[in-house]
Design a protein around this motif. Structure first.
Motif, PDB file in Angstrom:
ATOM      1  N   SER A 161     -13.835  -8.359  -5.005  1.00 28.95           N
ATOM      2  CA  SER A 161     -12.776  -8.836  -5.896  1.00 28.95           C
ATOM      3  C   SER A 161     -12.840  -8.149  -7.255  1.00 28.95           C
ATOM      4  N   MET A 162     -14.049  -7.953  -7.767  1.00 25.84           N
ATOM      5  CA  MET A 162     -14.201  -7.254  -9.045  1.00 25.84           C
ATOM      6  C   MET A 162     -13.815  -5.787  -8.912  1.00 25.84           C
ATOM      7  N   ALA A 163     -14.228  -5.165  -7.812  1.00 16.77           N
ATOM      8  CA  ALA A 163     -13.916  -3.743  -7.613  1.00 16.77           C
ATOM      9  C   ALA A 163     -12.412  -3.520  -7.523  1.00 16.77           C
ATOM     10  N   ILE A 164     -11.718  -4.378  -6.804  1.00 21.28           N
ATOM     11  CA  ILE A 164     -10.265  -4.244  -6.657  1.00 21.28           C
ATOM     12  C   ILE A 164      -9.568  -4.436  -8.001  1.00 21.28           C
ATOM     13  N   ALA A 165     -10.038  -5.395  -8.783  1.00 20.71           N
ATOM     14  CA  ALA A 165      -9.435  -5.623 -10.097  1.00 20.71           C
ATOM     15  C   ALA A 165      -9.618  -4.417 -11.011  1.00 20.71           C
ATOM     16  N   VAL A 166     -10.825  -3.879 -11.059  1.00 18.85           N
ATOM     17  CA  VAL A 166     -11.096  -2.722 -11.916  1.00 18.85           C
ATOM     18  C   VAL A 166     -10.243  -1.533 -11.482  1.00 18.85           C
ATOM     19  N   ALA A 167     -10.176  -1.297 -10.167  1.00 13.49           N
ATOM     20  CA  ALA A 167      -9.364  -0.191  -9.656  1.00 13.49           C
ATOM     21  C   ALA A 167      -7.884  -0.390  -9.946  1.00 13.49           C
ATOM     22  N   SER A 168      -7.469  -1.643 -10.119  1.00 14.96           N
ATOM     23  CA  SER A 168      -6.062  -1.955 -10.388  1.00 14.96           C
ATOM     24  C   SER A 168      -5.705  -1.840 -11.862  1.00 14.96           C
ATOM     25  N   ILE A 223      -3.794  -2.327  -4.778  1.00 12.71           N
ATOM     26  CA  ILE A 223      -4.326  -1.609  -5.937  1.00 12.71           C
ATOM     27  C   ILE A 223      -3.289  -0.689  -6.571  1.00 12.71           C
ATOM     28  N   VAL A 224      -2.619   0.085  -5.730  1.00 14.86           N
ATOM     29  CA  VAL A 224      -1.650   1.053  -6.244  1.00 14.86           C
ATOM     30  C   VAL A 224      -0.505   0.341  -6.966  1.00 14.86           C
ATOM     31  N   LEU A 225       0.041  -0.712  -6.348  1.00 13.43           N
ATOM     32  CA  LEU A 225       1.151  -1.445  -6.958  1.00 13.43           C
ATOM     33  C   LEU A 225       0.734  -2.120  -8.259  1.00 13.43           C
ATOM     34  N   VAL A 226      -0.419  -2.780  -8.243  1.00 13.07           N
ATOM     35  CA  VAL A 226      -0.877  -3.486  -9.439  1.00 13.07           C
ATOM     36  C   VAL A 226      -1.132  -2.503 -10.574  1.00 13.07           C
ATOM     37  N   ALA A 227      -1.793  -1.385 -10.260  1.00 11.58           N
ATOM     38  CA  ALA A 227      -2.094  -0.395 -11.300  1.00 11.58           C
ATOM     39  C   ALA A 227      -0.813   0.165 -11.909  1.00 11.58           C
ATOM     40  N   ALA A 228       0.167   0.464 -11.062  1.00 10.73           N
ATOM     41  CA  ALA A 228       1.437   0.999 -11.572  1.00 10.73           C
ATOM     42  C   ALA A 228       2.165  -0.037 -12.430  1.00 10.73           C
ATOM     43  N   ILE A 273      -1.887   4.201   1.635  1.00 12.48           N
ATOM     44  CA  ILE A 273      -2.528   3.421   0.571  1.00 12.48           C
ATOM     45  C   ILE A 273      -4.006   3.776   0.470  1.00 12.48           C
ATOM     46  N   ALA A 274      -4.677   3.941   1.617  1.00  5.22           N
ATOM     47  CA  ALA A 274      -6.103   4.270   1.620  1.00  5.22           C
ATOM     48  C   ALA A 274      -6.361   5.593   0.903  1.00  5.22           C
ATOM     49  N   VAL A 275      -5.534   6.604   1.177  1.00  6.91           N
ATOM     50  CA  VAL A 275      -5.693   7.903   0.523  1.00  6.91           C
ATOM     51  C   VAL A 275      -5.443   7.784  -0.977  1.00  6.91           C
TER      52      VAL A 275
END
Length: 428
Positions: free
Chosen positions: A46-53, A89-94, A142-144
């Motif tokens: 959960s922390m990793a996904i948030a940071v990546a986002s 991740i991609v959507l949240v980051a954007a 998404i994985a790439v």
């Protein structure tokens, strides 16, 4: 064992069904053991996904606690585990890059209402019929994209400006920054990923992610490694859940984030129902698809109210839940409670986790997310390959929504052409 087909459309949480059937202490014991196992996996993830986002780590933990509890309490699956997912991740980051954190919370809030409406209108059935080639295409895309987004933290690269969101410009900028690579940071990140794979191979029942994150953090602390950590980048993590707060509303803000909220809604529904379908295949049960979508909607609304990122059903954690012996939604609810306890007790220690370690965790997530065998198999048929590659390529070059729509339109065109050909042969 009943598969629940006759009640798959019913608006009744599976928790209510379980309690009506009779819930005993043996089931509670099994659910609690499964919940602890899943929580150990969910904590670093959960922390990793948030940071990546592009948000602070606690935002992912809020989603796991609030959203995860409600997905299980209200959902239409016995085994579904909800929380932040790598697919977002991609959507949240954007969204964070374009609208800021307030815009993200408003987007998650609106998408939650959209998901609830989809479920109440009994449209969950339609989402389940998205072609398999489209699902594999956007999942691999998404994985790439996520893997590319982790290269900076994984290798400790120093960029002269902001990192582009689009894949091709991102790779160009990262390539130009290669001379700034940090061998120690790269060793920490790659070592974390390698250790997770090794533990999974030698001791598959052990919590490989937690072991790898713990050892990497200890090594960075003991040897004073010059790597960026959660603490140095984000500061001290909060030691509790924030108070409830409505996202900032305005007509202009709602209209601005509405297209993005539609993307969140589509991806959330697809991911959740796909995860529930995987759980059905593992257990011989049948989830209530419309109730599941309603629960995902409520969970996203609540997550946004408490400052969390988007929530969806997660295949890896749901499968872990089943393999650990869960028998009811109580395990998912308890997993959220365990994550909350870990957050309250261990939040000061999380500040020492290197960002490269979290990047290593997400490298493993990307490898597991990509449906490699299905991707290769679908390439053998020219129609399935066309749909797959169109979805995959456009997800990489444009965005997720564009890729899904294009893949579905192409698949529909093929199906329509088949129907026309059959009608002509019949008429002849």
């Amino acid at each position: 064992m009943p598969d629940g087909s006759a009640t798959a459309h019913v608006y009744r949480p599976k928790l209510a069904t379980i309690l009506a059937e009779g819930y005993n202490l043996d089931w509670l014991r099994r659910d609690l053991l499964a919940a602890l196992t899943v929580a150990i996996v969910a904590l670093p993830l959960s922390m990793a996904i948030a940071v990546a986002s592009g948000v602070s780590p606690e935002r992912g933990l809020y989603a796991a606690v609030i959203g995860g509890f409600l997905v299980s309490a209200l959902g239409g699956s016995r085994y579904q585990i909800g929380g932040p997912a790598g697919a977002f991740i991609v959507l949240v980051a954007a969204t964070v890059s374009k609208f800021g954190l307030d815009g993200l919370l408003l987007t998650v809030f609106i998408s939650g209402f959209m998901l609830t409406l989809i479920g109440l209108l009994r449209l969950g059935t339609l989402i389940r019929y998205i072609p398999h080639a489209v699902t594999v295409g956007f999942t691999c895309g998404i994985a790439v994209t996520i893997f590319a987004s982790q290269l900076r933290d994984l290798a400790g690269l120093k960029l002269s400006g902001a990192e582009p969101g689009q894949l091709l410009p991102k790779l160009v900028v990262l390539g130009q920054a290669l001379p700034t690579i940090s061998p120690i940071t790269l060793a920490v990140g790659v070592g974390t990923a390698a250790l997770i794979f090794l533990v999974r191979r030698l001791a598959p029942t052990w919590p490989g992610m937690l072991i790898a994150v713990t050892l990497a953090t200890l090594a960075a602390w003991l040897f004073h490694l010059p790597v960026e950590t959660i603490g140095s980048h984000f500061g001290q993590l909060p030691s509790g859940v924030p108070t409830l707060r409505l996202p900032a509303f305005s007509t202009a803000a709602v209209l601005a984030v509405l297209p993005t909220a539609l993307s969140f809604t589509l991806l959330g529904a697809v991911e959740s129902l796909l995860s529930a379908k995987v759980a059905d295949g593992m257990t011989g049960r049948k989830h209530r698809y419309n109730m599941e979508v309603v629960a995902q909607g409520v969970a996203n609304v609540a997550s946004a109210l408490f400052g969390g990122i988007s929530v969806t059903g997660t295949i890896a954690r749901t499968a872990t839940n089943i393999r650990a012996g869960a028998v009811s939604p109580v395990s998912g609810m308890a997993h959220a409670v365990f994550v909350l306890v870990f957050m309250l007790v261990a939040s000061p220690l999380a500040s020492f986790i290197p960002l490269a370690t979290l990047a290593g965790v997400l490298v493993v997530v990307c490898w597991n997310m990509a449906e490699k065998e299905d991707f290769v198999r679908l390439l053998y048929g020219w129609r399935s390959a066309s749909v797959l590659l169109a979805t995959f390529g456009l997800t990489l070059i444009e965005d997720l929504t564009f890729g899904i729509i294009a893949g579905c339109v192409l698949a529909a065109a093929f199906a329509l052409a088949d129907r026309v050909m059959r009608s002509r042969r019949t008429g002849a």
